[in-house]
Design a protein around this motif. Structure first.
Motif, PDB file in Angstrom:
ATOM      1  N   ARG A   1      -1.222  -4.997  -9.151  1.00 55.79           N
ATOM      2  CA  ARG A   1      -2.098  -3.818  -9.202  1.00 55.79           C
ATOM      3  C   ARG A   1      -3.226  -4.107 -10.183  1.00 55.79           C
ATOM      4  O   ARG A   1      -2.989  -4.364 -11.366  1.00 55.79           O
TER       5      ARG A   1
ATOM      6  N   ALA B   1       0.828  -1.208   0.000  1.00 59.68           N
ATOM      7  CA  ALA B   1       0.000   0.000   0.000  1.00 59.68           C
ATOM      8  C   ALA B   1       0.866   1.262   0.000  1.00 59.68           C
ATOM      9  O   ALA B   1       0.613   2.216  -0.746  1.00 59.68           O
TER      10      ALA B   1
ATOM     11  N   LYS C   1      -6.246   0.906 -10.687  1.00 55.76           N
ATOM     12  CA  LYS C   1      -5.853   1.241  -9.323  1.00 55.76           C
ATOM     13  C   LYS C   1      -4.368   1.597  -9.248  1.00 55.76           C
ATOM     14  O   LYS C   1      -3.567   1.147 -10.074  1.00 55.76           O
TER      15      LYS C   1
ATOM     16  N   SER D   1      -2.926   1.177  -6.111  1.00 58.92           N
ATOM     17  CA  SER D   1      -2.505   0.429  -4.928  1.00 58.92           C
ATOM     18  C   SER D   1      -2.171  -1.010  -5.303  1.00 58.92           C
ATOM     19  O   SER D   1      -2.724  -1.565  -6.256  1.00 58.92           O
TER      20      SER D   1
ATOM     21  N   GLY E   1       2.559   1.817  -3.445  1.00 53.61           N
ATOM     22  CA  GLY E   1       1.610   2.331  -4.424  1.00 53.61           C
ATOM     23  C   GLY E   1       1.336   3.808  -4.218  1.00 53.61           C
ATOM     24  O   GLY E   1       1.257   4.586  -5.176  1.00 53.61           O
ATOM     25  N   GLU E   2       1.192   4.223  -2.961  1.00 54.90           N
ATOM     26  CA  GLU E   2       0.961   5.640  -2.660  1.00 54.90           C
ATOM     27  C   GLU E   2       2.167   6.482  -3.056  1.00 54.90           C
ATOM     28  O   GLU E   2       2.024   7.578  -3.604  1.00 54.90           O
TER      29      GLU E   2
END
Length: 501
Positions: A486, A432, A490, A492, A435-436
């Protein structure tokens, strides 16, 4: 043949020329708009610098008129990719020597901070049609392609390089003023310009522009505009095929679609479902070689090559026998390749000993049909775009917990590649959070965002410490290391759960 010739042939044509949403411009009106753009460019461009102007826009009528204005004024239009961000986009503007950039309001903020003026895109005041003399070899566009190793290269596109395929394809397919050419592929790419826009102009057909491609909007647009011809690249064609079928899909005016890199199953299904003929070709923005399938081409083949196109051993340069993979080379010279802009090293890589080297791999069957077998260089082909791996790796390495990064392609289930990265970590990292982090990198475009991330203890390397990407690509997600995935659009990631061996 010049693009100016094609425009002047339409100068008094009262028939529909360019349609967009609910707008309709006759050819005569559109050529006058091109003349207005030309007059504005002559006033704005400094004589002490290359007459290059950038455009950052979707497929709108002003894109078409600005390209025409460049042709009539002897200027050069630089197609800028709105999916690039930050320093990557700024680098493209600088490399191509843009004196200024015309941008739609939605994209103007992407150019904030540049020391290059940004102007709103629109149609200037009408002006007399006063074309400057041009030759077929005069530069008209710079179109970027990502190249083999990272940073995009600006391909020099002359008047002839754009006008010739337009005239050739219009003649080959028997297109005329009674046809409508549907252009939904982005006009900063060569496919839309050479296999779509220029074809409609040369034929005197109506050009129907779609702001941005939409799979669900494709058939409604075809019916709305009465489109009889459309151009494509492989992944968007797959997206259309993936839309829910309806009993009346074949009830439409479309009779021909032309493009490249379509998946074999999609080519057949598209033609069957929509009642049209699909012609798939092979080529590149550079234009050094090109293929187009004929009715006798076996499924999956590129077709037979033009005179002088050979498959050669990359090490020895000698022709390869059937079924041996080698590099596609034009032994007769550069073909339509007019060079890269401000990149003599890349020119020298393409042209060696009088031969044009594509960097693409292929093999032949016993009957002389060629088949694509991959890429010699470090390319990824994602949604119809070539992506280099080095810029993506540089972004991944910004994270303080990433010690090493290797980016490579794994097969997309439909066509082309998906981006995969293998990381060696120096600190804690979770799916997470990573991805951010990537979502906030200003120069990582949406198509560059890795689909899969492999967390490895070490990367396979040669004795000279080069990463063996072919081993990583061969293993794909079927490895013993943890892999993050992923889904869809998305940003994330989550742990990919794989069945036990």
């Amino acid at each position: 043949m010049t693009l100016t010739d094609l425009l002047l042939a339409r100068a008094a044509d009262p028939r529909p020329g360019v349609r967009f949403e609910d707008e309709c411009h006759t050819w005569a009106e559109h050529v006058r708009e091109c003349a207005g753009q030309a007059a504005s460019l002559r006033r704005m461009l400094r004589p002490d610098a290359p007459p290059h102007v950038g455009i950052l826009a979707d497929n709108v009528p002003a894109f078409s008129s600005l390209l025409g204005g460049c042709a009539l004024s002897g200027s050069v239009l630089v197609g800028l990719n709105p999916t690039r961000r930050g320093e990557a986009l700024a680098r493209d503007v600088r490399l191509s020597d843009c004196q200024f950039v015309f941008a739609e309001p939605r994209y103007a903020p992407l150019l904030a901070g540049l020391d290059v003026p940004v102007h709103p895109l629109g149609n200037p005041e009408p002006a007399p049609l006063e074309p400057v003399p041009v030759s077929p070899d005069d530069l008209l566009m710079l179109i970027f392609t990502s190249g083999t190793s990272g940073d995009p290269k600006a391909v020099r596109c002359t008047h002839e390089k754009i006008a010739y395929p337009g005239r050739m394809l219009a003649s080959r397919f028997g297109l005329s003023s009674s046809d409508t050419v549907y252009v939904s592929m982005p006009m900063f790419h060569s496919n839309a310009i050479m296999a779509g826009w220029a074809v409609g102009l040369a034929a005197g057909a109506t050009i129907a522009l779609r702001r941005r491609f939409s799979a669900s909007g494709f058939l409604p647009d075809v019916r709305k505009f009465g489109a009889t011809y459309a151009n494509y690249v492989g992944k968007p064609l797959s997206y259309v095929v993936a839309t829910p079928p309806k009993p009346d899909d074949a009830d439409n005016p479309l009779r021909l679609v032309y493009g490249n890199e379509g998946a074999e199953a999609d080519l057949a299904e598209f033609g069957r479902r929509f009642g049209c003929h699909v012609v798939d070709a092979f080529g590149s923005t550079e234009g050094g070689i090109g293929f187009s399938r004929t009715p006798d081409s076996p499924p999956g083949s590129l077709g037979r090559p033009a005179e002088g196109v050979r498959i050669v051993d990359p090490e020895t340069g000698k022709p390869c026998p059937p079924h041996q993979v080698g590099e596609l080379v034009n032994t007769t010279g550069p073909g339509a390749f007019a060079g890269y802009y401000r990149n003599p090293e890349a020119d020298a890589e393409r042209m060696r000993e009088g031969r044009y080297h594509t960097g693409d791999l292929a093999y032949a069957d016993e009957d002389g049909f060629y088949y694509f077998a991959g890429r010699l260089g470090d390319w990824l082909r994602v949604d119809g775009e070539n992506l280099g791996t080095a810029p993506i790796e540089r972004v991944l390495l910004r994270h303080p917990s990433v010690a090493e990064a290797a980016v490579y392609g794994v097969p997309d289930p439909v066509t082309g590649d998906q981006v995969m990265a293998a990381l060696v970590l120096s600190g804690p990292l979770d799916p997470a959070g990573f991805g951010e982090f990537l979502a906030h990198q200003p120069d990582l475009g949406p198509k560059q965002l890795p689909r899969h991330v492999r967390i490895a203890d070490e990367l396979p390397r040669t004795s000279t410490y080069k990463v063996v990407k072919r081993k990583l690509a061969g293993e794909g997600t079927h490895c013993s290391d943890p892999v993050w995935f992923r889904a869809g659009a998305k940003t994330s990631y989550e742990l990919l759960v794989r069945p036990l061996a």
